[in-house]
Motif scaffolding. Structure first.
Motif, PDB file in Angstrom:
ATOM      1  N   UNK A   1     -11.026  -5.436 -22.554  1.00 26.86           N
ATOM      2  CA  UNK A   1     -10.786  -5.706 -21.157  1.00 26.86           C
ATOM      3  C   UNK A   1      -9.303  -5.957 -20.922  1.00 26.86           C
ATOM      4  N   UNK A   2      -8.862  -5.654 -19.711  1.00 23.43           N
ATOM      5  CA  UNK A   2      -7.488  -5.893 -19.321  1.00 23.43           C
ATOM      6  C   UNK A   2      -7.479  -6.651 -18.007  1.00 23.43           C
ATOM      7  N   UNK A   3      -6.508  -7.474 -17.853  1.00 27.15           N
ATOM      8  CA  UNK A   3      -6.329  -8.200 -16.595  1.00 27.15           C
ATOM      9  C   UNK A   3      -4.992  -7.812 -15.991  1.00 27.15           C
ATOM     10  N   UNK A   4      -5.002  -7.501 -14.704  1.00 22.49           N
ATOM     11  CA  UNK A   4      -3.805  -7.088 -13.992  1.00 22.49           C
ATOM     12  C   UNK A   4      -3.522  -8.082 -12.874  1.00 22.49           C
ATOM     13  N   UNK A   5      -2.273  -8.481 -12.757  1.00 23.76           N
ATOM     14  CA  UNK A   5      -1.880  -9.408 -11.710  1.00 23.76           C
ATOM     15  C   UNK A   5      -0.649  -8.862 -11.004  1.00 23.76           C
ATOM     16  N   UNK A   6      -0.801  -8.592  -9.702  1.00 21.87           N
ATOM     17  CA  UNK A   6       0.324  -8.110  -8.899  1.00 21.87           C
ATOM     18  C   UNK A   6       1.072  -9.289  -8.289  1.00 21.87           C
ATOM     19  N   UNK A   7       2.330  -9.062  -8.006  1.00 23.49           N
ATOM     20  CA  UNK A   7       3.140 -10.052  -7.297  1.00 23.49           C
ATOM     21  C   UNK A   7       4.256  -9.332  -6.566  1.00 23.49           C
ATOM     22  N   UNK A   8       4.892 -10.054  -5.645  1.00 21.83           N
ATOM     23  CA  UNK A   8       6.051  -9.511  -4.969  1.00 21.83           C
ATOM     24  C   UNK A   8       5.839  -9.105  -3.532  1.00 21.83           C
ATOM     25  N   UNK A   9       4.613  -9.180  -3.051  1.00 23.13           N
ATOM     26  CA  UNK A   9       4.373  -8.822  -1.662  1.00 23.13           C
ATOM     27  C   UNK A   9       4.992  -9.813  -0.707  1.00 23.13           C
ATOM     28  N   UNK A  10       5.016  -9.428   0.574  1.00 24.90           N
ATOM     29  CA  UNK A  10       5.572 -10.324   1.578  1.00 24.90           C
ATOM     30  C   UNK A  10       5.686  -9.666   2.919  1.00 24.90           C
ATOM     31  N   UNK A  11       6.329 -10.393   3.837  1.00 27.25           N
ATOM     32  CA  UNK A  11       6.566  -9.914   5.198  1.00 27.25           C
ATOM     33  C   UNK A  11       8.013  -9.459   5.289  1.00 27.25           C
ATOM     34  N   UNK A  12       8.206  -8.188   5.660  1.00 30.92           N
ATOM     35  CA  UNK A  12       9.534  -7.615   5.698  1.00 30.92           C
ATOM     36  C   UNK A  12       9.742  -6.900   7.021  1.00 30.92           C
ATOM     37  N   UNK A  13      11.007  -6.703   7.353  1.00 33.07           N
ATOM     38  CA  UNK A  13      11.336  -5.904   8.518  1.00 33.07           C
ATOM     39  C   UNK A  13      11.500  -4.442   8.120  1.00 33.07           C
ATOM     40  N   UNK A  14      11.287  -3.570   9.053  1.00 29.24           N
ATOM     41  CA  UNK A  14      11.466  -2.144   8.800  1.00 29.24           C
ATOM     42  C   UNK A  14      12.880  -1.887   8.281  1.00 29.24           C
ATOM     43  N   UNK A  15      12.955  -1.019   7.258  1.00 34.56           N
ATOM     44  CA  UNK A  15      14.238  -0.692   6.668  1.00 34.56           C
ATOM     45  C   UNK A  15      14.581  -1.519   5.449  1.00 34.56           C
ATOM     46  N   UNK A  16      13.848  -2.588   5.241  1.00 35.95           N
ATOM     47  CA  UNK A  16      14.122  -3.477   4.113  1.00 35.95           C
ATOM     48  C   UNK A  16      13.563  -2.900   2.813  1.00 35.95           C
ATOM     49  N   UNK A  17      13.868  -3.590   1.719  1.00 34.08           N
ATOM     50  CA  UNK A  17      13.376  -3.205   0.392  1.00 34.08           C
ATOM     51  C   UNK A  17      12.543  -4.331  -0.206  1.00 34.08           C
ATOM     52  N   UNK A  24       0.151  -6.758 -17.024  1.00 33.81           N
ATOM     53  CA  UNK A  24      -1.158  -6.501 -17.596  1.00 33.81           C
ATOM     54  C   UNK A  24      -1.287  -7.224 -18.928  1.00 33.81           C
ATOM     55  N   UNK A  25      -2.436  -7.795 -19.161  1.00 32.83           N
ATOM     56  CA  UNK A  25      -2.714  -8.463 -20.422  1.00 32.83           C
ATOM     57  C   UNK A  25      -3.982  -7.867 -21.022  1.00 32.83           C
ATOM     58  N   UNK A  26      -4.116  -8.049 -22.316  1.00 33.28           N
ATOM     59  CA  UNK A  26      -5.287  -7.527 -22.996  1.00 33.28           C
ATOM     60  C   UNK A  26      -4.876  -6.499 -24.022  1.00 33.28           C
ATOM     61  N   UNK A  27      -5.195  -5.254 -23.766  1.00 29.56           N
ATOM     62  CA  UNK A  27      -4.888  -4.174 -24.685  1.00 29.56           C
ATOM     63  C   UNK A  27      -3.410  -3.837 -24.625  1.00 29.56           C
ATOM     64  N   UNK A  28      -2.908  -3.130 -25.615  1.00 30.78           N
ATOM     65  CA  UNK A  28      -1.506  -2.735 -25.640  1.00 30.78           C
ATOM     66  C   UNK A  28      -1.148  -1.949 -24.391  1.00 30.78           C
ATOM     67  N   UNK A  98      -4.952   0.487 -13.974  1.00 34.83           N
ATOM     68  CA  UNK A  98      -4.680   0.954 -15.332  1.00 34.83           C
ATOM     69  C   UNK A  98      -5.725   1.971 -15.764  1.00 34.83           C
ATOM     70  N   UNK A  99      -5.243   3.047 -16.335  1.00 37.83           N
ATOM     71  CA  UNK A  99      -6.090   4.131 -16.828  1.00 37.83           C
ATOM     72  C   UNK A  99      -6.011   4.130 -18.353  1.00 37.83           C
ATOM     73  N   UNK A 100      -7.133   3.841 -19.003  1.00 43.81           N
ATOM     74  CA  UNK A 100      -7.143   3.753 -20.463  1.00 43.81           C
ATOM     75  C   UNK A 100      -7.543   5.060 -21.130  1.00 43.81           C
ATOM     76  N   UNK A 101      -8.083   5.980 -20.359  1.00 48.82           N
ATOM     77  CA  UNK A 101      -8.654   7.183 -20.976  1.00 48.82           C
ATOM     78  C   UNK A 101      -7.675   8.350 -21.081  1.00 48.82           C
ATOM     79  N   UNK A 102      -6.722   8.413 -20.201  1.00 51.80           N
ATOM     80  CA  UNK A 102      -5.780   9.533 -20.220  1.00 51.80           C
ATOM     81  C   UNK A 102      -4.365   9.045 -19.926  1.00 51.80           C
TER      82      UNK A 102
END
Length: 126
Positions: A1-17, A24-28, A98-102
């Motif tokens: 099994x693998x665990x994925x944790x996203x971060x970095x989202x937020x409220x931005x104005x148009x044109x911003x970055x 990911x944790x678990x398998x290599x 995450x795609x483990x098969x291909x």
């Protein structure tokens, strides 16, 4: 099994970055192909970008091509999505997967991915 944790989202104005991260944790980590998807309210989940295990192959949805960049750091078990020139239509919950098969291939279908993160909200105001 693998665990994925996203971060970095937020409220931005148009044109911003903004840069999203997904660790990911678990398998290599280098054994996975990775993808980013997004889902706006009332809409289906859409493919955004994908990267193969080595980072040598990348693919983008037409709607983000030239504005978004996917990358990965296998030493840090992390995949990134750099989002520049954000538009209000980029507003969505962003998911990494995450795609483990291909791992050598680029997959644009959500059904090809085995593990998903919980998502991070990106809101772009005009």
């Amino acid at each position: 099994q693998a665990q994925l944790v996203e971060s970095g989202g937020g409220l931005m104005q148009a044109g911003a970055s903004l840069r999203l991260s997904c660790i990911i944790s678990g398998r290599t980590f280098s054994m996975y192909g990775m993808g980013w998807f997004r889902q706006a309210p009332g809409k289906e989940r859409d493919f955004v970008a994908a990267i193969n295990w080595s980072g040598g192959s990348k693919y983008y949805a037409d709607s983000v091509k030239g504005r978004f960049t996917i990358s990965r750091d296998n030493a840090k078990n992390t995949v990134y999505l750099q989002m520049d020139s954000l538009k209000p239509e980029d507003t969505a919950v962003y998911y990494c997967a995450a795609d483990r098969n291909s791992p050598m291939l680029i997959e644009t279908s959500g059904g090809a991915y085995d593990y998903w993160g919980q998502g991070t909200q990106v809101t772009v105001s005009s």
